[in-house]
Design an enzyme around this catalytic site. Structure first.
Site, PDB file in Angstrom:
ATOM      1  N   ASP A 105       0.778  -1.297   0.001  1.00  0.00           N
ATOM      2  CA  ASP A 105      -0.040  -0.002   0.027  1.00  0.00           C
ATOM      3  C   ASP A 105       1.004   1.106   0.060  1.00  0.00           C
ATOM      4  OD1 ASP A 105       0.981   0.193   2.811  1.00  0.00           O
ATOM      5  OD2 ASP A 105      -0.611  -0.828   3.579  1.00  0.00           O
ATOM      6  N   HIS A 120       6.489  -8.088  -1.027  1.00  0.00           N
ATOM      7  CA  HIS A 120       5.611  -8.585  -2.004  1.00  0.00           C
ATOM      8  C   HIS A 120       5.319  -7.461  -3.059  1.00  0.00           C
ATOM      9  CE1 HIS A 120       3.959 -11.480   1.427  1.00  0.00           C
ATOM     10  NE2 HIS A 120       4.971 -12.055   0.548  1.00  0.00           N
ATOM     11  N   SER A 190       0.583 -12.156  10.461  1.00  0.00           N
ATOM     12  CA  SER A 190       0.157 -13.333  11.117  1.00  0.00           C
ATOM     13  C   SER A 190       1.379 -14.377  10.910  1.00  0.00           C
ATOM     14  CB  SER A 190      -1.228 -13.876  10.354  1.00  0.00           C
ATOM     15  OG  SER A 190      -0.835 -13.943   9.062  1.00  0.00           O
ATOM     16  N   ALA A 233      -1.285  -1.639  16.505  1.00  0.00           N
ATOM     17  CA  ALA A 233      -0.048  -1.127  16.059  1.00  0.00           C
ATOM     18  C   ALA A 233      -0.013   0.500  16.615  1.00  0.00           C
ATOM     19  CB  ALA A 233       0.194  -1.255  14.682  1.00  0.00           C
TER      20      ALA A 233
HETATM   21  P1  OAD Z   1      -2.626 -11.078   7.767  1.00  0.00           P
HETATM   22  O1  OAD Z   1      -3.893 -10.699   7.491  1.00  0.00           O
HETATM   23  O2  OAD Z   1      -2.364 -12.724   7.590  1.00  0.00           O
HETATM   24  O3  OAD Z   1      -2.639 -10.965   9.334  1.00  0.00           O
HETATM   25  C1  OAD Z   1      -2.773  -9.763   9.651  1.00  0.00           C
HETATM   26  C2  OAD Z   1      -2.235  -9.607  11.275  1.00  0.00           C
HETATM   27  O4  OAD Z   1      -2.398  -8.423  11.816  1.00  0.00           O
HETATM   28  C3  OAD Z   1      -2.802 -10.740  12.419  1.00  0.00           C
HETATM   29  O5  OAD Z   1      -1.877 -11.430  12.870  1.00  0.00           O
HETATM   30  C4  OAD Z   1      -3.763  -9.830  13.326  1.00  0.00           C
HETATM   31  O6  OAD Z   1      -3.761 -10.149  14.957  1.00  0.00           O
HETATM   32  C5  OAD Z   1      -3.008  -8.541  13.219  1.00  0.00           C
HETATM   33  N1  OAD Z   1      -3.762  -7.337  13.332  1.00  0.00           N
HETATM   34  C6  OAD Z   1      -5.028  -7.179  13.514  1.00  0.00           C
HETATM   35  N2  OAD Z   1      -5.160  -5.833  13.771  1.00  0.00           N
HETATM   36  C7  OAD Z   1      -3.981  -5.167  14.243  1.00  0.00           C
HETATM   37  C8  OAD Z   1      -3.648  -3.940  14.422  1.00  0.00           C
HETATM   38  N3  OAD Z   1      -4.532  -2.972  14.870  1.00  0.00           N
HETATM   39  N4  OAD Z   1      -2.345  -3.587  14.626  1.00  0.00           N
HETATM   40  C9  OAD Z   1      -1.487  -4.576  14.514  1.00  0.00           C
HETATM   41  N5  OAD Z   1      -1.778  -5.743  14.127  1.00  0.00           N
HETATM   42  C10 OAD Z   1      -3.137  -6.181  14.006  1.00  0.00           C
HETATM   43  O7  OAD Z   1      -1.419 -10.273   7.106  1.00  0.00           O
HETATM   44  P2  OAD Z   1      -0.105 -10.720   6.829  1.00  0.00           P
HETATM   45  O8  OAD Z   1       0.736 -11.459   7.874  1.00  0.00           O
HETATM   46  O9  OAD Z   1       0.657  -9.463   6.293  1.00  0.00           O
HETATM   47  O10 OAD Z   1       0.600 -11.926   0.550  1.00  0.00           O
HETATM   48  O11 OAD Z   1      -0.316 -11.555   5.375  1.00  0.00           O
HETATM   49  C11 OAD Z   1       0.898 -12.014   4.856  1.00  0.00           C
HETATM   50  C12 OAD Z   1       0.414 -12.164   3.422  1.00  0.00           C
HETATM   51  O12 OAD Z   1      -0.410 -13.053   2.883  1.00  0.00           O
HETATM   52  C13 OAD Z   1       0.135 -10.863   2.725  1.00  0.00           C
HETATM   53  O13 OAD Z   1       1.145  -9.943   2.387  1.00  0.00           O
HETATM   54  C14 OAD Z   1      -0.440 -11.351   1.525  1.00  0.00           C
HETATM   55  C15 OAD Z   1      -1.466 -12.259   1.931  1.00  0.00           C
HETATM   56  O14 OAD Z   1      -1.897 -13.553   1.065  1.00  0.00           O
HETATM   57  C16 OAD Z   1       0.300 -12.018  -0.846  1.00  0.00           C
HETATM   58  O15 OAD Z   1      -0.686 -11.564  -1.585  1.00  0.00           O
HETATM   59  C17 OAD Z   1       1.520 -12.766  -1.501  1.00  0.00           C
END
Ligand code: OAD
Length: 248
Positions: A105, A120, A190, A233
């Site tokens: 983003d 990514h 996550s 965050a």
């Molecule tokens: P996820 O959607 O898997 O995880 C989001 C994380 O943010 C979770 O662990 C939540 O507990 C946490 N969370 C929720 N609210 C929050 C807040 N206010 N502050 C901090 N954390 C919070 O997202 P990613 O781990 O980024 O890839 O996902 C990894 C990849 O999976 C992405 O880059 C994308 C996706 O498929 C591709 O598309 C290749």
């Protein structure tokens, strides 16, 4: 939480080389939905279908209609929140060298961070599937879907789809940053998608302290993280920066 915030501020003050790994969680407070969990994109769509390179190659119009158009609208509107701004403040105080982000983003750069590795790829640019010419996403006319390049080829986000490799330079630089840092902040991920989830493991193996910020536990929490600050965050970063200002 108060004690852990203080601990994180002290650890930052003592660190020589700090790297942050961020995920979708840091952008939730900017109005961008995460992928997993409640309200996540993958509750509505199967990522292995709609975010897979094979589907994009086979039926780009479908991927544009279902995923890319909606993401464009959301990302166009989004502005950095206190989580992004907190990381920019750390960089301004020389307490953050590099951000490795899984997000596409552009909000870390918008907040003012200057060394951001887009693991990514990015949604800020589209590229032609035929000639590779790049177009700024916000200038792409999407009145017809899928939008096309001047050569007639179809445009796609300059982001990594499932089934694609990580951009080699992003991979190389991330490994290096993880190897070199002595403190890694892991915020809003996550930690289930590889190879991004390996980055904190590399840092840990090379002696770094791992500080996780997330309202939920993750697979890193017990195995890799030194401690988890359970919270959002934006709020957590505000409090860490405020404590840090008292020390340095
Ligand atoms: P996820 O959607 O898997 O995880 C989001 C994380 O943010 C979770 O662990 C939540 O507990 C946490 N969370 C929720 N609210 C929050 C807040 N206010 N502050 C901090 N954390 C919070 O997202 P990613 O781990 O980024 O890839 O996902 C990894 C990849 O999976 C992405 O880059 C994308 C996706 O498929 C591709 O598309 C290749």
């Amino acid at each position: 939480m108060k004690e852990l915030i203080k601990q994180a501020a002290e650890d930052l003050a003592a660190a020589r080389n700090v790297v942050a790994l961020t995920g979708a969680g840091i952008s939730i407070e900017s109005g961008i939905p995460p992928f997993r969990g409640k309200g996540g994109l993958w509750e509505r769509f199967d990522p292995m279908e709609i975010a897979h390179i094979d589907t994009l190659m086979r039926d780009p119009a479908k991927v544009w209609k279902i995923l890319v158009k909606e993401m464009k609208e959301i990302v166009d509107r989004a502005r950095p929140n206190d989580g992004h701004k907190g990381l920019a403040k750390l960089e301004a105080r020389d307490k953050l060298q590099t951000i490795i982000t899984q997000n596409i983003d552009g909000l870390h750069q918008a907040a003012g961070n200057t060394d951001v590795i887009e693991f990514h790829g990015t949604f800020a640019w589209q590229r032609c599937m035929d000639c590779n010419k790049k177009y700024e996403t916000r200038k792409v006319d999407i009145s017809e879907i899928p939008p096309r390049c001047e050569c007639g080829g179809i445009l796609r986000p300059d982001a990594v789809f499932f089934g694609e490799i990580i951009p080699p330079e992003a991979m190389r630089r991330s490994r290096q940053a993880a190897t070199d840092c002595d403190l890694m902040l892991v915020i809003g991920t996550s930690a289930v998608v590889q190879p991004a989830a390996m980055i904190p493991v590399i840092a840990k193996d090379n002696g770094a302290k791992i500080v996780e910020i997330n309202p939920e536990r993750t697979p890193l929490t017990d195995q890799i993280s030194d401690y988890l600050i359970m919270g959002k965050a934006g709020e957590v970063m505000n409090r860490i920066v405020s404590d840090l200002q008292k020390i340095i």
